[in-house]
Scaffold this active site. Sequence first.
Site, PDB file in Angstrom:
ATOM      1  N   GLY A 223       0.805  -1.229   0.000  1.00 49.97           N
ATOM      2  CA  GLY A 223       0.000   0.000   0.000  1.00 49.97           C
ATOM      3  C   GLY A 223       0.833   1.272   0.000  1.00 49.97           C
ATOM      4  O   GLY A 223       0.420   2.291  -0.554  1.00 49.97           O
TER       5      GLY A 223
ATOM      6  N   GLU B 236       3.938  -9.635  -2.203  1.00 51.00           N
ATOM      7  CA  GLU B 236       2.584 -10.211  -2.109  1.00 51.00           C
ATOM      8  C   GLU B 236       2.463 -11.685  -2.481  1.00 51.00           C
ATOM      9  O   GLU B 236       1.588 -12.378  -1.973  1.00 51.00           O
ATOM     10  CB  GLU B 236       1.603  -9.389  -2.958  1.00 51.00           C
ATOM     11  CG  GLU B 236       1.256  -8.026  -2.376  1.00 51.00           C
ATOM     12  CD  GLU B 236       2.313  -6.959  -2.656  1.00 51.00           C
ATOM     13  OE1 GLU B 236       2.141  -5.835  -2.155  1.00 51.00           O
ATOM     14  OE2 GLU B 236       3.300  -7.246  -3.361  1.00 51.00           O
TER      15      GLU B 236
ATOM     16  N   ASP C 222      -0.364  -5.548  -6.107  1.00 53.03           N
ATOM     17  CA  ASP C 222      -1.514  -4.733  -6.552  1.00 53.03           C
ATOM     18  C   ASP C 222      -1.185  -3.248  -6.495  1.00 53.03           C
ATOM     19  O   ASP C 222      -0.071  -2.859  -6.813  1.00 53.03           O
ATOM     20  CB  ASP C 222      -2.777  -5.093  -5.757  1.00 53.03           C
ATOM     21  CG  ASP C 222      -2.695  -4.734  -4.278  1.00 53.03           C
ATOM     22  OD1 ASP C 222      -1.586  -4.666  -3.718  1.00 53.03           O
ATOM     23  OD2 ASP C 222      -3.766  -4.524  -3.666  1.00 53.03           O
TER      24      ASP C 222
END
Length: 382
Positions: free
Chosen positions: A142, A165, A173
């Site tokens: 993030g 991840e 992502d």
Amino acid sequence: MSLTVLTSTYRLRSLCRLRRIQGHMMSSQAGQEVLMENVGRAGVITLNRPKVLNALNLSMIQQIYPQLKKWDKDNATDLVIIKAAGGKAFCAGGDIRAVTEAGKVGDSLAQDFFREEYILNNAIGTCSKPYIALIDGITMGGGVGLSVHGRFRVATEKTLFAMPETAIGLFPDVGGGYFLPRLQGKLGLFLALTGFRLKGRDVQRAGVATHFVESKKIPDLEKELVDLKSPSAEDVSRVLDSFQNKSGLDAEKPFVLDKHISDIDRLFSSSSVEGIVQNLKADGSDFAKKQAEILSKMSPTSLKVTYKQLQLGASLSLADVLVMEYRLSQACMRGCDFYEGVRAVLVDKDQSPKWKPSTLEEVSDQSVEQCFSSLGEKDLTF
């Protein structure tokens, strides 16, 4: 005990855990998890959860997004700076444990978190004002989404960048499908599949950061930026360049992957993940053996999804990549590897996840394809 009772008990426990996490998130709000202020003609965002390495939660996203949109339209704001408190981390990632607890019990946080995070990532990528991320410390997941799509990203010797991840049954992502395939050669694919960590000046050398400035010079850099009168992107660039030129730390050290770049390009050039693993095993060098061993520990489903994500993302806009990644996030919520990865790495910390399927060969093309399929009216829209 019957299966129905066991399932109900499990759901109840997960729900209680989720409520506890959400309660903690609300109580820490009183201590202001994110600070936003106007300093001169600059909008300054400070991530303020240092005890949890400034992990990004939904309430922080919901505070940053409207303020960023407001500054973007505001004639009194010329640039936006995002930084973090605590000195150890810029942002170590999203609040993944809360998301997994929500996913287990069908709580809407499992959709809302990814949806609103990706909408914020797109707003950063389309911000018309110079957006400067001071990534001084750990920057993962993030935290990468909050920085990498902005025009300027300033790394320091304390920066630690990774997209780890695949080790938790997820995929890189927050727009990883956009920026990773745009790095040199196969470097982005290598970083995405292995979760390799880049430190300090190497974050810039890889193309993730635009500048390198010594950590102790960051307060002066920030002051000079906020003192600029009606700056253009070129003015901001000049200030950053001048600070970079005064930062000689580690300048003589070669890029950590320098001697492996041609190997990475060769070994990670294949039409499948299985092909990459075969290349690594056949190569026999210490570097190749190590990468093969790392990949053997990752979620096979995550590896295949990530490979396709970057393949497709290379020719898509950031917005289209984020729509694709939202579909993938919800596929992870429906599957089992994400929950198992978080359990093994973040909760029980036994580091031995039991992936299903457990081998690359067992992950069918059809199951990968399904992860990319449209969610219809539930698709991400901007």
